[in-house]
Design a protein around this motif. Structure first.
Motif, PDB file in Angstrom:
ATOM      1  N   GLU A 241     -19.652  -0.434 -80.702  1.00  0.00           N
ATOM      2  CA  GLU A 241     -19.064  -0.171 -81.858  1.00  0.00           C
ATOM      3  C   GLU A 241     -19.428  -1.232 -82.988  1.00  0.00           C
ATOM      4  N   GLY A 242     -20.098  -1.182 -83.845  1.00  0.00           N
ATOM      5  CA  GLY A 242     -20.554  -2.095 -84.785  1.00  0.00           C
ATOM      6  C   GLY A 242     -19.355  -2.692 -85.620  1.00  0.00           C
ATOM      7  N   LYS A 243     -19.453  -4.037 -85.605  1.00  0.00           N
ATOM      8  CA  LYS A 243     -18.523  -4.697 -86.438  1.00  0.00           C
ATOM      9  C   LYS A 243     -19.383  -5.571 -87.546  1.00  0.00           C
ATOM     10  N   THR A 244     -19.107  -5.596 -88.723  1.00  0.00           N
ATOM     11  CA  THR A 244     -19.591  -6.381 -89.820  1.00  0.00           C
ATOM     12  C   THR A 244     -19.100  -7.771 -89.430  1.00  0.00           C
ATOM     13  N   GLU A 245     -19.894  -8.809 -89.285  1.00  0.00           N
ATOM     14  CA  GLU A 245     -19.234  -9.970 -89.465  1.00  0.00           C
ATOM     15  C   GLU A 245     -20.112 -10.856 -90.349  1.00  0.00           C
TER      16      GLU A 245
END
Lengths: 490, 235
Positions: A241-245
């Motif tokens: 799952e991609g998480k914008t950081e």
């Protein structure tokens, strides 16, 4: 049907990119393989006599005592390195082949992997030595077959637990703790496990048990696989799952911050780079061989510098070595964007410096072995930052093998690190500090040796701008070749 | 303005590109068509200094591309997936490009809000890394990223391939709008003659590395092009 599979396998082997190397490298690889075979054989033959001579007790019992660690270690290595044969199954799904056949072939293939065969080099000679030393052959055979089954059991266990990090990492932690506990004599797990392995020897008939387990595991693996032979099942490529950081705190560093942000994400989100960081962490403990006085041959002070460079430079050697290949997948983007090479290199340099500093701090536990041991680490760190950081970036310009970030392939050493130019660059990386130290300590004393090496680092650091200009020029010159190589390597 | 002079690219004995001269004035929407291996991607790669020309040079706003990097601030491109960073989310990728091209987060957000239709709710806020997006969606990200930071020259290689019909129509609108702004030069290559004739005011046909047609688009252009390619089949 199997004939076709084997032919495909053969073609994929001889046509693989890693096989298309220069002839001298193939010779080198063959020699390396022969070397390891010889080492294993010598260990198998020699283990018995070494243990006997050390008067640790009955060699077989001693081996049995540590067998649990051997097995867990084996499973660990398999988990990290042994590739699951799923990906090349995909094209077979559309062909008129029964699924069972495909699965059987894929699993059968793992039986012949290096991870299984290599153990034979220890167990076969060891068992033969046992028999020649008047151990009852039937009992030895029982034990041998049991071990044989246990390692193959590992093979199928690995198939089943592959990618289940949740189970795997805790197990590794527990085993490590047990090993530490044993070392300090708090708790000895081998007291409970050794009798199991002894049993296979004492009552050879019990060797059937691991074989039964093996059959069960193979059966389970077969059905596990067969049930998942769907593109959205076992053959699906796992997506995280991609998480914008944001890392907004890095913004203050301008363009440097932009690249650092990217590099942190690169390390965090890719399998290959994560493994690399893990390996560089292990480098911290490499110094134990040298700095603790555990090994008689490594007691000389020159070895301390050697150790110091490795302890603080784990990240430098494992990650820095492969700059710019980490960005190989999107190198055309980097080359056509509004990017100055200097900024790009600078961010990599900072990354190496920060990692070296962290390693040095973590290595503070060497103080336990005396301030001199830690001093060697600190001096090594200074040399790494001042000189070696430049050298790895320089060497990187000649490394043209793309890195596939999503797999662990080749994570442990790669042929490309051995082209003539990078090989030449290892001389100043490793040998020069040793020579400098040796000269310094010869002229005056050990302290002077340490100071001389640290001084080299400081001088290197002072020339950073000039060196960077030089490196930049080389990167520019190599640009087209690098772009082409990255494209072809895909 | 882009000027190409005696440009050629030779691999071994094979000449893959050989252009005597070509001028693309500023603000033109320029289409490049040709069969596989005609040299379209080679020309674009040369424009971006990703490969080295065998002879000749390219000037982008009077900067020789092979000598200076001064063209980078005002030129942007999307050639293929090697222009995407797989382990970033689309948002992170846009901001990264923005930071490199001197566009603040707010600028990027403002730009992105204009492409909500184009994204069709499949790009932003999806909690996916670029490597896990479908080919079509990856393409959308790459194309939009090439608009960040007010570039003067935008290069798109095969932008229509892999896109669904709705997105193709939207992309045509976007390129037309971009071209309507006479500041921006748009270079587009395509296999689809209909799309190119629709969005480009000038079309150049490449065959085996040479320019064989150079047409100002008129209503008859599509027919002319179809005839041309039909004939080359017959040959």
């Amino acid at each position: 049907m199997f004939r076709h599979f084997i032919r495909l396998q053969w073609l994929s082997f001889v046509r693989s990119a890693s096989f298309k190397t220069e002839i001298w490298f193939k010779i080198l690889m063959a020699l390396g393989a022969l070397y390891f075979i010889a080492v294993f054989l010598a260990m198998g033959v020699g283990a018995y006599f070494i243990i006997e001579k050390a008067e640790l007790g009955d060699p077989l019992r001693v081996v049995n005592r540590f067998m649990i660690y051997y097995l867990v270690m084996d499973l660990y290595l398999r988990y990290m390195l042994q590739k699951m044969p799923v990906m090349n199954i995909r094209p077979l799904l559309y062909l008129p082949i029964r699924k069972g056949v495909v699965v059987r072939f894929a699993l059968g293939k793992t039986l012949f992997s290096f991870f299984n065969i290599s153990h034979a080099f220890f167990f076969v000679p060891f068992s033969i030595v046992l028999i020649t030393q008047d151990y009852p052959p039937v009992q030895v055979l029982g034990w041998h077959l049991a071990m044989f089954a246990l390692f193959y059991l590992n093979n199928f266990l690995n198939v089943l637990i592959n990618n289940v990090d949740r189970i795997f990492y805790p197990v590794v932690v527990v085993v490590t703790l047990l090993a530490v506990a044993q070392y300090y004599g708090w708790f000895d797990i081998t007291v409970y496990t050794a009798p199991i392995f002894d049993l296979f020897y004492d009552i050879p008939l019990t060797a059937i048990i691991p074989w039964v387990l093996l059959v069960v595991a193979a059966w389970a693996a077969f059905h596990y696989f067969k049930g998942k032979m769907y593109l959205d099942g076992g053959l699906a490529v796992k997506t995280a799952e991609g998480k914008t950081e944001d890392y907004a705190w890095l913004n203050r560093f301008g363009n440097l911050g932009t690249f650092l942000k990217n590099d942190i994400k690169l390390i965090k989100r890719n399998k290959r780079s994560k493994t690399t960081v893990l390996v560089s962490f292990l480098f911290l403990f490499y110094g134990m061989l040298f700095l603790t006085g555990a090994m008689e041959v490594y007691k000389g002070p020159v070895w301390q510098i050697f150790a110091g460079i490795f302890v603080s430079g784990g990240f430098l050697f494992t990650f820095g070595q492969y700059v710019p290949s980490w960005d190989s997948a999107y190198y055309p983007l980097m080359m056509s964007q509004n990017i100055k090479y200097r900024e790009y290199l600078n961010s990599k340099w900072w990354l190496i410096v920060i990692a070296t500093a962290i390693s040095t701090i973590l290595a503070a536990f060497y103080l336990y072995f005396g301030w001199k041991a830690y001093l060697a680490v600190v001096v090594g760190a200074i040399y790494n930052i001042g000189v070696n950081s430049h050298l790895v970036l320089w060497g990187g310009a000649y490394i043209k093998t793309p890195i596939d970030l999503t797999t662990n392939k080749k994570a442990f050493g790669d042929k490309q690190a051995f082209n003539a130019k990078t090989l030449l660059l290892t001389i100043p990386k490793l040998l020069l500090p040793l020579v400098v130290f040796w000269v310094g300590s010869l002229i005056w004393n050990e302290t002077a040796g340490f100071i001389a090496v640290a001084l080299c680092g400081v001088i290197g650091f002072a020339f950073k701008d000039r060196v960077f200009r030089l490196i930049e020029k080389i990167y520019k010159k190599e640009k087209y070749k690098t772009l082409l190589a990255y494209k072809q390597g895909k | 303005m882009i000027q190409v002079a005696t440009l050629s690219k030779v691999y071994g004995k094979q000449t893959v590109l050989d252009i005597e001269s070509l001028e693309i004035p500023q603000g033109q929407s320029f289409g490049l068509v040709g069969n596989n291996g005609a040299g379209k991607t080679t020309l674009f790669s040369l424009l971006l200094d990703l490969i080295k020309p065998s002879t000749g040079e390219i000037r982008n706003q009077d900067i020789v591309v092979q000598q200076s990097e001064g063209w980078k601030p005002f030129t942007s491109a999307f050639i293929d997936e090697s222009f995407l960073i797989g382990y970033l989310t689309p948002e992170e990728y846009f901001y990264f490009i923005g930071e490199l091209r001197g566009a603040s987060k707010a600028d990027v957000n403002a730009l992105l809000s204009g492409f909500e239709d184009f994204f069709h709710g499949e790009i932003l806020g999806q909690r996916k890394y670029l490597r896990d997006l479908s080919k079509g969606n990856q393409k959308k990200v790459g194309i939009v990223a090439s608009f960040i930071g007010n570039p003067k020259v935008v290069i798109l290689d095969e932008p229509f391939a892999n896109l669904d019909p709705t997105t193709q129509i939207r992309l045509k609108k976007i390129i037309k709008e971009l071209a309507a702004n006479r500041e921006v030069t748009v270079l587009v290559s395509s296999h689809d003659l209909m799309h190119v004739t629709e969005v480009c005011e000038r079309i150049v046909v490449l065959e085996k590395g040479k320019i064989v047609r150079d047409i100002q688009t008129t209503p008859e252009t599509l027919k002319e092009l179809e005839q041309f390619f039909d004939k080359s089949v017959a040959l």
